[in-house]
Design a protein around this motif. Structure first.
Motif, PDB file in Angstrom:
ATOM      1  N   TRP A 178       0.834  -1.198   0.000  1.00 17.85           N
ATOM      2  CA  TRP A 178       0.000   0.000   0.000  1.00 17.85           C
ATOM      3  C   TRP A 178       0.873   1.253   0.000  1.00 17.85           C
ATOM      4  CZ3 TRP A 178      -5.175   0.822  -0.535  1.00 17.85           C
ATOM      5  CH2 TRP A 178      -6.048  -0.255  -0.367  1.00 17.85           C
ATOM      6  N   ARG A 179       1.842   1.284   0.884  1.00 15.46           N
ATOM      7  CA  ARG A 179       2.694   2.468   1.001  1.00 15.46           C
ATOM      8  C   ARG A 179       3.526   2.673  -0.268  1.00 15.46           C
ATOM      9  NH1 ARG A 179       6.493   1.720   4.664  1.00 15.46           N
ATOM     10  NH2 ARG A 179       6.010  -0.443   5.228  1.00 15.46           N
ATOM     11  N   THR A 180       3.960   1.578  -0.882  1.00 16.65           N
ATOM     12  CA  THR A 180       4.730   1.683  -2.122  1.00 16.65           C
ATOM     13  C   THR A 180       3.894   2.299  -3.235  1.00 16.65           C
ATOM     14  OG1 THR A 180       6.056  -0.260  -1.516  1.00 16.65           O
ATOM     15  CG2 THR A 180       6.019   0.367  -3.840  1.00 16.65           C
ATOM     16  N   LEU A 181       2.648   1.842  -3.361  1.00 14.05           N
ATOM     17  CA  LEU A 181       1.775   2.361  -4.417  1.00 14.05           C
ATOM     18  C   LEU A 181       1.399   3.821  -4.174  1.00 14.05           C
ATOM     19  CD1 LEU A 181      -0.598  -0.711  -4.974  1.00 14.05           C
ATOM     20  CD2 LEU A 181       1.380  -0.011  -6.348  1.00 14.05           C
ATOM     21  N   VAL A 182       1.100   4.159  -2.927  1.00 13.19           N
ATOM     22  CA  VAL A 182       0.740   5.547  -2.615  1.00 13.19           C
ATOM     23  C   VAL A 182       1.939   6.466  -2.853  1.00 13.19           C
ATOM     24  CG1 VAL A 182       0.092   7.141  -0.769  1.00 13.19           C
ATOM     25  CG2 VAL A 182      -1.097   4.953  -1.007  1.00 13.19           C
ATOM     26  N   ALA A 183       3.120   6.048  -2.387  1.00 15.18           N
ATOM     27  CA  ALA A 183       4.319   6.870  -2.582  1.00 15.18           C
ATOM     28  C   ALA A 183       4.629   7.030  -4.072  1.00 15.18           C
ATOM     29  CB  ALA A 183       5.508   6.246  -1.855  1.00 15.18           C
ATOM     30  N   GLY A 184       4.414   5.965  -4.861  1.00 11.64           N
ATOM     31  CA  GLY A 184       4.660   6.053  -6.291  1.00 11.64           C
ATOM     32  C   GLY A 184       3.749   7.042  -6.985  1.00 11.64           C
ATOM     33  N   ALA A 185       2.537   7.220  -6.465  1.00 10.04           N
ATOM     34  CA  ALA A 185       1.602   8.165  -7.063  1.00 10.04           C
ATOM     35  C   ALA A 185       2.104   9.602  -6.953  1.00 10.04           C
ATOM     36  CB  ALA A 185       0.234   8.035  -6.397  1.00 10.04           C
ATOM     37  N   PHE A 186       2.969   9.885  -5.999  1.00 12.04           N
ATOM     38  CA  PHE A 186       3.455  11.239  -5.800  1.00 12.04           C
ATOM     39  C   PHE A 186       4.531  11.639  -6.812  1.00 12.04           C
ATOM     40  CE2 PHE A 186       1.321  10.633  -1.818  1.00 12.04           C
ATOM     41  CZ  PHE A 186       0.905  11.900  -1.456  1.00 12.04           C
ATOM     42  N   ASP A 187       4.976  10.685  -7.638  1.00  9.26           N
ATOM     43  CA  ASP A 187       5.973  11.030  -8.651  1.00  9.26           C
ATOM     44  C   ASP A 187       5.434  12.051  -9.653  1.00  9.26           C
ATOM     45  OD1 ASP A 187       7.715   9.286  -7.478  1.00  9.26           O
ATOM     46  OD2 ASP A 187       7.340   7.641  -8.874  1.00  9.26           O
ATOM     47  N   THR A 188       4.119  12.058  -9.823  1.00  4.82           N
ATOM     48  CA  THR A 188       3.513  12.973 -10.804  1.00  4.82           C
ATOM     49  C   THR A 188       2.601  14.008 -10.154  1.00  4.82           C
ATOM     50  OG1 THR A 188       1.720  11.371 -11.169  1.00  4.82           O
ATOM     51  CG2 THR A 188       3.627  11.264 -12.653  1.00  4.82           C
ATOM     52  N   VAL A 189       2.654  14.118  -8.840  1.00  5.05           N
ATOM     53  CA  VAL A 189       1.817  15.093  -8.123  1.00  5.05           C
ATOM     54  C   VAL A 189       2.658  16.324  -7.803  1.00  5.05           C
ATOM     55  CG1 VAL A 189       0.535  15.559  -6.009  1.00  5.05           C
ATOM     56  CG2 VAL A 189       0.271  13.371  -7.167  1.00  5.05           C
ATOM     57  N   GLN A 190       2.195  17.487  -8.231  1.00  5.34           N
ATOM     58  CA  GLN A 190       2.921  18.730  -7.987  1.00  5.34           C
ATOM     59  C   GLN A 190       2.353  19.507  -6.800  1.00  5.34           C
ATOM     60  OE1 GLN A 190       5.663  19.389  -9.705  1.00  5.34           O
ATOM     61  NE2 GLN A 190       5.358  17.570 -10.986  1.00  5.34           N
ATOM     62  N   ALA A 191       1.025  19.505  -6.680  1.00  2.00           N
ATOM     63  CA  ALA A 191       0.372  20.296  -5.633  1.00  2.00           C
ATOM     64  C   ALA A 191       0.404  19.568  -4.291  1.00  2.00           C
ATOM     65  CB  ALA A 191      -1.074  20.606  -6.030  1.00  2.00           C
ATOM     66  N   GLN A 192       0.235  20.327  -3.237  1.00  2.00           N
ATOM     67  CA  GLN A 192       0.232  19.761  -1.887  1.00  2.00           C
ATOM     68  C   GLN A 192      -1.053  18.985  -1.627  1.00  2.00           C
ATOM     69  OE1 GLN A 192       0.645  22.734   1.132  1.00  2.00           O
ATOM     70  NE2 GLN A 192       0.554  21.280   2.841  1.00  2.00           N
ATOM     71  N   ILE A 193      -0.907  17.856  -0.912  1.00  2.00           N
ATOM     72  CA  ILE A 193      -2.077  17.073  -0.514  1.00  2.00           C
ATOM     73  C   ILE A 193      -2.726  17.758   0.689  1.00  2.00           C
ATOM     74  CG2 ILE A 193      -2.898  14.850   0.322  1.00  2.00           C
ATOM     75  CD1 ILE A 193      -1.977  14.814  -2.571  1.00  2.00           C
ATOM     76  N   THR A 194      -4.026  18.006   0.580  1.00  2.00           N
ATOM     77  CA  THR A 194      -4.737  18.736   1.636  1.00  2.00           C
ATOM     78  C   THR A 194      -5.747  17.888   2.390  1.00  2.00           C
ATOM     79  OG1 THR A 194      -6.372  19.481   0.004  1.00  2.00           O
ATOM     80  CG2 THR A 194      -4.482  20.931   0.435  1.00  2.00           C
ATOM     81  N   GLU A 195      -6.187  16.766   1.778  1.00  2.00           N
ATOM     82  CA  GLU A 195      -7.171  15.910   2.438  1.00  2.00           C
ATOM     83  C   GLU A 195      -6.849  14.449   2.146  1.00  2.00           C
ATOM     84  OE1 GLU A 195     -11.399  16.979   2.014  1.00  2.00           O
ATOM     85  OE2 GLU A 195     -10.693  18.761   0.931  1.00  2.00           O
ATOM     86  N   ALA A 196      -7.200  13.587   3.080  1.00  2.00           N
ATOM     87  CA  ALA A 196      -7.023  12.148   2.895  1.00  2.00           C
ATOM     88  C   ALA A 196      -8.176  11.419   3.569  1.00  2.00           C
ATOM     89  CB  ALA A 196      -5.692  11.683   3.470  1.00  2.00           C
ATOM     90  N   THR A 197      -8.592  10.309   2.956  1.00  2.00           N
ATOM     91  CA  THR A 197      -9.688   9.506   3.491  1.00  2.00           C
ATOM     92  C   THR A 197      -9.324   8.034   3.398  1.00  2.00           C
ATOM     93  OG1 THR A 197     -11.330  11.131   2.771  1.00  2.00           O
ATOM     94  CG2 THR A 197     -12.140   8.930   3.293  1.00  2.00           C
ATOM     95  N   LEU A 198      -9.570   7.294   4.470  1.00  2.00           N
ATOM     96  CA  LEU A 198      -9.391   5.841   4.487  1.00  2.00           C
ATOM     97  C   LEU A 198     -10.758   5.190   4.613  1.00  2.00           C
ATOM     98  CD1 LEU A 198      -6.440   5.418   7.037  1.00  2.00           C
ATOM     99  CD2 LEU A 198      -6.282   5.419   4.555  1.00  2.00           C
ATOM    100  N   VAL A 199     -10.971   4.120   3.867  1.00  2.00           N
ATOM    101  CA  VAL A 199     -12.179   3.309   4.004  1.00  2.00           C
ATOM    102  C   VAL A 199     -11.743   1.951   4.532  1.00  2.00           C
ATOM    103  CG1 VAL A 199     -14.146   2.272   2.840  1.00  2.00           C
ATOM    104  CG2 VAL A 199     -13.317   4.524   2.122  1.00  2.00           C
TER     105      VAL A 199
END
Length: 351
Positions: A178-199
């Protein structure tokens, strides 16, 4: 395989040495000593997992099964296997009965491989304080599993209260992908993350540590949406300041990755067997600071990674504590909690 029934620690040491000589090259190159603490009902499951881990990390495997501590007569039964059914390792399965079960170290200590790290894994519910179990104090790394507890989230809070560098939990290992996939998603994210939700189910310890990790890394507290219809964490959703939304959703052994303005992608998210999870934790024998930060954020207990890496053994006799609660007179030199003399041990960075 050698079976020793109603034996002594000295006989176990001698039998292991004899079996090593007869096995020759099978019994060389030990990278660590793995102590497994299990109850009788789950000993086969623990052996199977340790066998997988030993295939990746040659070790001396010491399985400790403690039973019936109030039994009048002490007894030790041992099974010695070198290069046999438990894989390419030296293995000793010890069943301890009576008061001997409270002093497992008297048998285990002479069996530790000299000059290599010691790892203790509790396959089951560990003590509330690891310092009350000598097998935890002597270890450089200590592996617990909050999922085995009746209340997994409370078990993680206990782990935070009792934390010392070198501790980890298999609930943390289970979110590596999970952490590997989430961290990999940030390779193309420029803006700051402001919200997060877990289900996830409210009792899921992996989701609790995922929440702690996101809090420690991003500085935001995720919203937890209860999903008791699922047995484990279902999805992680992140929203950035520019309006982009990233969602990672589990579907059996894959994950669906969705991002605003892009096509959905399927990524591997396989649930691994217990032995592979254990093997992952044996790859590193230093303190896991990222886990400490995630656990600290999850339990609102800051500064775990800065705690001293030394544990002091606190002798606690559960039989004496039980008698005290029942109002039975005892002459044991313990206080009301059952704790007595403490022993300051030094073994590597984990004792």
């Amino acid at each position: 395989m050698i079976g020793l029934w109603d034996t002594t620690g000295n006989e176990v040491v001698k039998a292991l040495a004899a079996e090593r000589r007869s096995a020759g090259g099978v019994a060389s190159g030990m990278a660590l000593t793995l102590i497994v603490v299990a109850d009788e009902k789950h000993v086969r499951e623990a052996e199977a997992a340790a066998t997988i881990a030993a295939a990746a990390h040659p070790c001396r495997l010491l399985v400790v099964v403690r039973s019936d501590v109030e039994r009048d007569r002490d007894r030790l039964d041992a099974e010695i296997v070198v290069g046999g059914r438990l894989g390419p390792c030296e293995a000793v399965v010890m069943r301890m009965y009576g008061r001997l079960a409270l002093h497992a170290e008297s048998v285990v200590m002479p069996l530790l491989v000299p000059d290599v790290p010691v790892v203790t894994w509790w396959h089951g519910e560990p003590p509330d304080e690891i310092a009350t179990d000598f097998l935890g104090v002597v270890a450089d790394r200590r592996i617990t599993d909050a999922a085995q507890a009746a209340n997994p989230i409370e078990a993680l809070r206990l782990r935070a209260a009792d934390y010392a560098p070198g501790d980890t939990d298999l609930s943390w290992t289970r979110i590596t992908l999970w952490r590997t996939l989430v961290a990999g998603a940030f390779d193309t994210v420029q803006a700051q993350i402001t919200e997060a939700t877990l289900v996830a189910p409210r009792s899921d310890p992996t989701a609790a540590l995922m929440s702690g990790w996101l809090t420690a890394r991003l500085g935001i507290r995720p919203v937890w949406q209860e999903a008791d219809q699922f047995q484990r964490m279902r999805s992680v959703e992140l929203r950035s300041a520019d309006g982009d939304q990233l969602v990672l959703t589990r579907e059996d052994s894959t994950a669906i990755f969705q991002r605003t303005g892009q096509n959905d992608r399927q990524l591997p998210l396989v649930r691994r067997p217990l032995g592979e999870e254990l093997a992952e934790e044996l790859r590193r024998l230093d303190a896991d600071q990222i886990y400490a930060e995630a656990l600290a954020a999850m339990a609102d207990t800051p500064g775990l990674q800065h705690r001293p890496d030394r544990r002091v053994h606190i002798w606690k006799d559960p039989a004496t504590a039980h008698r005290a609660e029942a109002g039975i007179s005892t002459h044991a030199t313990t206080n009301k909690s059952g704790a007595g003399t403490s022993y300051n041990l030094s073994r590597g960075g984990g004792a």
